[in-house]
Design an enzyme around this catalytic site. Structure first.
Site, PDB file in Angstrom:
ATOM      1  N   SER A   1      -4.548  -9.258   9.336  1.00  0.00           N
ATOM      2  CA  SER A   1      -4.088  -7.877   9.420  1.00  0.00           C
ATOM      3  C   SER A   1      -3.476  -7.699  10.803  1.00  0.00           C
ATOM      4  CB  SER A   1      -5.261  -6.911   9.223  1.00  0.00           C
ATOM      5  OG  SER A   1      -4.838  -5.572   9.451  1.00  0.00           O
TER       6      SER A   1
ATOM      7  N   ARG B   1      -0.195   5.521  17.665  1.00  0.00           N
ATOM      8  CA  ARG B   1      -0.474   6.452  16.569  1.00  0.00           C
ATOM      9  C   ARG B   1      -0.111   7.901  16.880  1.00  0.00           C
ATOM     10  NH1 ARG B   1       0.343   2.369  14.273  1.00  0.00           N
ATOM     11  NH2 ARG B   1      -1.251   1.142  13.216  1.00  0.00           N
TER      12      ARG B   1
ATOM     13  N   ASP C   1       0.815  -1.217   0.000  1.00  0.00           N
ATOM     14  CA  ASP C   1       0.000   0.000   0.000  1.00  0.00           C
ATOM     15  C   ASP C   1       0.844   1.261   0.000  1.00  0.00           C
ATOM     16  OD1 ASP C   1      -2.194  -1.611  -0.012  1.00  0.00           O
ATOM     17  OD2 ASP C   1      -2.752  -1.261   2.078  1.00  0.00           O
TER      18      ASP C   1
ATOM     19  N   ASP D   1      -7.557   4.321  12.865  1.00  0.00           N
ATOM     20  CA  ASP D   1      -6.248   4.961  12.765  1.00  0.00           C
ATOM     21  C   ASP D   1      -6.272   6.264  11.981  1.00  0.00           C
ATOM     22  OD1 ASP D   1      -4.937   3.170  14.338  1.00  0.00           O
ATOM     23  OD2 ASP D   1      -4.175   1.939  12.707  1.00  0.00           O
TER      24      ASP D   1
END
Length: 494
Positions: A270, A189, A108, A218
């Site tokens: 994931s 994050r 990605d 996120d």
């Protein structure tokens, strides 16, 4: 840019893009990446020092310098390279000068690099944060960034900052989301996003970008941090803009733009890993009725296969913050790293839960938090000695809100910061040590001690004492139970 150091007092250097399939420096598709540095700036070898640990370029090789934070940057040769810009009017969606991209090196983010250049006619600075995801995740990033067309690769070692300034405050607060989740991804994050804002300032970027999807939490956590720390930055979220809908589309886009597709084997799950935890989502986990497969776990052994003998650990705590393991003082990251290994071999810290995402949907996730589970139990247990009943009740009620704010990405919200000030003050006396027994997935407390303990054996003992007169309880019960007694008298007509 003022913090970049050039090579000599009279010379200049350029930050240049690396093009795919070559070891020479140039700008792919004639995109100009020349950024000349002032000759009056202090010059210091071929290094770039951007607030911390510098990664020095030496004849094409990359060397990590011994500072607390790391930055890796790609530099051009000593002579200036003049490359014309192909597109003067901007990209397909507009014009940006330079974008700092949260970069992992996967499919990605590898595709996002050329997509940003094509759609916003901009230079792309790839940024990677080391928050303890493991050395394998960081290997080969420089080559991948070059091949994708990035102008710079910046890597910062944030492990100590992550544990000290984000994990430990949450631990002190007792923050846990929806009864189970210890906020591993949620805490990571904001520290990453904060570093991106810093890098954007250092390299003169006018935008930041991330690879989060439009369905997850996120995207909110990244962007709220951007808003709080630099509201002037543009934010580009490709997953909310582009036509790529899946892995196959991304591969086709990469081939079309001559970007080598990462050859790593795609996991059926994931995953997100950092020093605090490892999360698993997707595949059979999407059905909450399915039991996780045993080979899915990576940080912890199956409790059934854990050692048959328990292991004891002693955690030293000062003002609600862990500082030592078995009498040995350790840095925050080192302490957590050792506890992850110890807890992992005993199968500690596995959580399987269905949670409510911020965007409204429910999701099922499995988390491994071995060291964090040990520390959470230790700090909470010590508070039973050092905090009174009313304080514990108020602290626990605020901890719920604290966890919600962190989960929702509101780390830099004044409310969380104010609540953190309360947590810091209220745990000033939470100092001492806790001994825990680890055995086949379980963590049980076996001992606790504190110089500020409110527990008094001479009061709590069943033996008679001078401080507590048991006869006093009769009057207390009559007064405490008076409302109930009055109500009963009313109902009976007394």
């Amino acid at each position: 840019m003022a913090q970049l150091k050039a090579i000599s007092p009279t010379s200049s250097i350029n930050l240049a893009c690396y093009g795919p399939k070559t070891n020479t420096l140039f700008c792919p598709d004639n995109l100009s990446c020349s950024r000349k540095l002032s000759s009056v700036q202090e010059l210091s070898g071929r290094a770039i020092s951007l607030h911390g640990h510098a990664i020095v370029s030496n004849n094409g090789s990359i060397i990590r310098a011994p500072n607390s934070q790391g930055i890796r940057a790609v530099l051009s040769s000593d002579r200036e390279m003049k490359v014309s810009t192909a597109t003067k009017g901007g990209g397909l969606r507009g014009k940006l000068n330079k974008v700092v991209l949260a970069y992992s090196g996967g499919l990605d983010t590898s595709v996002i690099v050329p997509w940003l250049r094509e759609n916003y006619d901009c230079e792309v600075v790839c940024f990677t944060a080391d928050v303890g995801q493991g050395t394998k995740e960081l290997e080969g990033l420089e080559e991948k960034a070059k091949a994708s067309g990035a102008c710079q690769l910046v890597v910062k070692d944030l492990k100590e900052e992550f544990v000290r300034d984000y994990i430990f405050p949450c631990l002190r607060a007792g923050a846990i989301y929806e009864r189970k989740y210890l906020l591993g991804t949620s805490m990571a994050r904001p520290v990453i996003a904060k570093a991106m804002v810093d890098v954007a300032r250092e390299v003169g970027a006018d935008a930041v970008s991330h690879g989060c999807t439009g369905k997850g939490n996120d995207q909110v956590r990244f962007e709220l941090t951007f808003f709080a720390l630099n509201p002037e930055l543009n934010v580009v979220a490709p997953w909310r803009e582009w036509d790529i809908t899946g892995r196959e589309d991304a591969i086709e886009y990469a081939k079309k733009h001559n970007v080598p597709v990462p050859v790593t084997k795609k996991s059926i799950y994931s995953r997100d890993r950092n020093l605090w935890h490892l999360s698993h989502e997707g595949d059979i986990l999407e059905d909450p009725a399915n039991e996780p497969k045993k080979d899915m776990y990576m940080m912890s052994v199956d409790p059934e296969n854990a050692p048959d003998q328990p292991e004891y650990v002693e955690i030293g705590i000062v003002s609600g913050i862990p500082v030592s393991l078995n009498g040995k003082n350790l840095s925050p990251a080192s302490l957590l790293l050792e506890l992850n290994e110890i807890g992992g071999r005993h199968g500690v810290g596995r959580i399987d839960m269905v949670e409510n995402r911020l965007v409204g949907m429910k999701s099922r996730g499995v988390y491994e938090t071995p060291g964090g589970t040990i520390l959470f139990n230790a700090v909470r247990e010590l508070e039973t000695l050092t905090l009174d009943r009313e304080t514990i009740q108020v602290k626990d009620s605020l901890a719920l809100k604290y966890a919600e704010l962190v989960y929702a990405g509101r780390w830099f919200d004044p409310l969380r910061e104010s609540m953190d000030a309360f947590m810091e003050k209220i745990t000033e006396s939470t100092t001492g040590s806790v001994t825990l027994k680890l055995y086949k997935g379980s963590v049980s407390v076996t001992g606790r001690t504190s110089p500020y303990s409110l527990y008094r054996e001479d009061i709590s003992s069943f033996e008679s004492g001078n401080i507590y007169n048991q006869a006093d309880a009769a009057g207390f019960i009559r007064l405490y139970g008076l409302p109930m007694r009055v109500r009963a008298m009313l109902e009976k007509g007394i």
